[in-house]
Design an enzyme around this catalytic site. Structure first.
Site, PDB file in Angstrom:
ATOM      1  N   HIS A 122      -4.165 -77.461  45.288  1.00  0.00           N
ATOM      2  CA  HIS A 122      -4.498 -76.548  46.494  1.00  0.00           C
ATOM      3  C   HIS A 122      -3.217 -75.835  46.958  1.00  0.00           C
ATOM      4  CE1 HIS A 122      -8.224 -79.557  47.011  1.00  0.00           C
ATOM      5  NE2 HIS A 122      -8.529 -78.811  46.139  1.00  0.00           N
ATOM      6  N   CYS A 130       2.564 -63.395  50.670  1.00  0.00           N
ATOM      7  CA  CYS A 130       2.037 -61.943  51.246  1.00  0.00           C
ATOM      8  C   CYS A 130       0.607 -61.571  50.683  1.00  0.00           C
ATOM      9  CB  CYS A 130       3.079 -60.753  51.221  1.00  0.00           C
ATOM     10  SG  CYS A 130       2.258 -59.240  51.771  1.00  0.00           S
ATOM     11  N   CYS A 184       6.652 -55.359  52.909  1.00  0.00           N
ATOM     12  CA  CYS A 184       5.837 -54.471  52.971  1.00  0.00           C
ATOM     13  C   CYS A 184       5.007 -54.442  54.399  1.00  0.00           C
ATOM     14  CB  CYS A 184       4.835 -54.740  51.912  1.00  0.00           C
ATOM     15  SG  CYS A 184       3.437 -55.890  52.129  1.00  0.00           S
ATOM     16  N   GLY A 221      -6.498 -92.397  46.422  1.00  0.00           N
ATOM     17  CA  GLY A 221      -6.635 -92.318  47.855  1.00  0.00           C
ATOM     18  C   GLY A 221      -7.367 -90.906  48.038  1.00  0.00           C
ATOM     19  N   ASN A 247      -8.925 -96.541  45.921  1.00  0.00           N
ATOM     20  CA  ASN A 247      -9.420 -96.038  47.021  1.00  0.00           C
ATOM     21  C   ASN A 247     -10.094 -97.251  47.927  1.00  0.00           C
ATOM     22  OD1 ASN A 247      -9.444 -93.597  48.876  1.00  0.00           O
ATOM     23  ND2 ASN A 247     -11.701 -93.845  49.137  1.00  0.00           N
TER      24      ASN A 247
END
Length: 279
Positions: A122, A130, A184, A221, A247
């Site tokens: 992720h 940008c 930019c 986890g 977990n």
């Protein structure tokens, strides 16, 4: 007569039977580093709604809210240090057991612990991108620019939420000035995949290639409620790859797992890594 194996003993035996693992980690790995999780140990959502990808891109007010709250929550991420789970996984990589580790976390703690073969599924809060020209910069530089433009934020206190978020509302947010891209003047965004966003296909492809080459999949986890991580469990099942879960609570893949160790991640991984290292 042999004594029955403990939960960590079963995990050790699983790794010994499947010495080359693809590992997928979730927010539970970083909990002991002081970073809150979105869900409780059974995967039930806690707190308010998360940042949505399209909302960030389309609405200036949403970006103001994100950057103001992220400015206050940044200290938690910056000060966080790897815990026993991160260090144990790095040790297992060094021992040749983890050719690739996929993390759903964005906190950079696996890399700090010494893991080298890491895919940030992720993205990573370390970086800013940008949306107009694609230029990359460091989040620490963004922190300094926000502070210069918004002295009113300095010294504010707020409760910390997952992923470096903080509870801040009202006038403090509406007054925030957001730095623009230095190349930019475009819109800047943390280089992460928000909820509703799409993980780049090349990134997913690298993970699937690693799963195809692995002996088994180990999930650590994570409740696996988000499809971007759960997909690897589905593919492992399709390809006949054994699945182990570490977990404390329930996960979306409980029914498909060959092993589910319901113990704290750091304690269990540290014990297993030490035993494997001692032979």
């Amino acid at each position: 007569m042999h004594e029955p194996l403990s939960a960590t003993g079963h995990l050790q035996a699983f790794i010994e039977r499947h010495p080359r693992l693809l590992v997928l980690t979730g927010a539970g790995v970083s909990l002991d580093s002081g970073i809150p999780t979105y869900r409780d140990h059974n995967g039930v959502w806690q707190g308010g709604p998360p940042m949505q990808h399209n909302d960030f891109i389309q609405h200036e007010a949403v970006r103001q809210r994100y950057w103001a709250r992220s400015f206050l929550g940044r200290t938690t991420i910056a000060r966080a240090r790897p815990n026993r789970a991160h260090h144990a996984l790095a040790q297992l990589e060094q021992a040749g057991h983890i050719p690739l580790l996929i993390t759903q976390n964005v906190d950079n703690l696996h890399q700090q612990a010494g893991s080298h073969q890491v895919v940030d599924l992720h993205g990573n809060l370390r970086d800013v991108v940008c949306l107009d020209c694609g230029a990359h910069s460091l989040r620490d530089e963004m922190q300094e620019r926000i502070a210069q433009l918004n002295p009113q934020l300095s010294g504010l206190q707020a409760a910390i939420r997952p992923d470096g978020d903080a509870l801040l509302e009202g006038e403090h947010i509406r007054q925030v000035r957001i730095p623009a891209c230095l190349r930019c003047a475009g819109v800047l965004m943390p280089d992460v995949v928000f909820f509703g966003g799409t993980v780049p296909s090349a990134r997913v492809g690298r993970c699937l290639d690693a799963l195809r080459a692995a002996d088994a999949l180990l999930v650590v986890g994570s409740s696996l409620k988000v499809y971007s991580g759960y997909r690897f469990c589905l593919r492992a099942q399709e390809w006949g790859k054994p699945l182990a879960l570490l977990n404390p609570g329930s996960t979306r893949a409980d029914g498909a797992a060959a092993l589910h160790v319901r113990e704290p991640c750091g304690e269990a991984l540290d014990a297993v890594a030490r035993r494997l290292a001692s032979g």
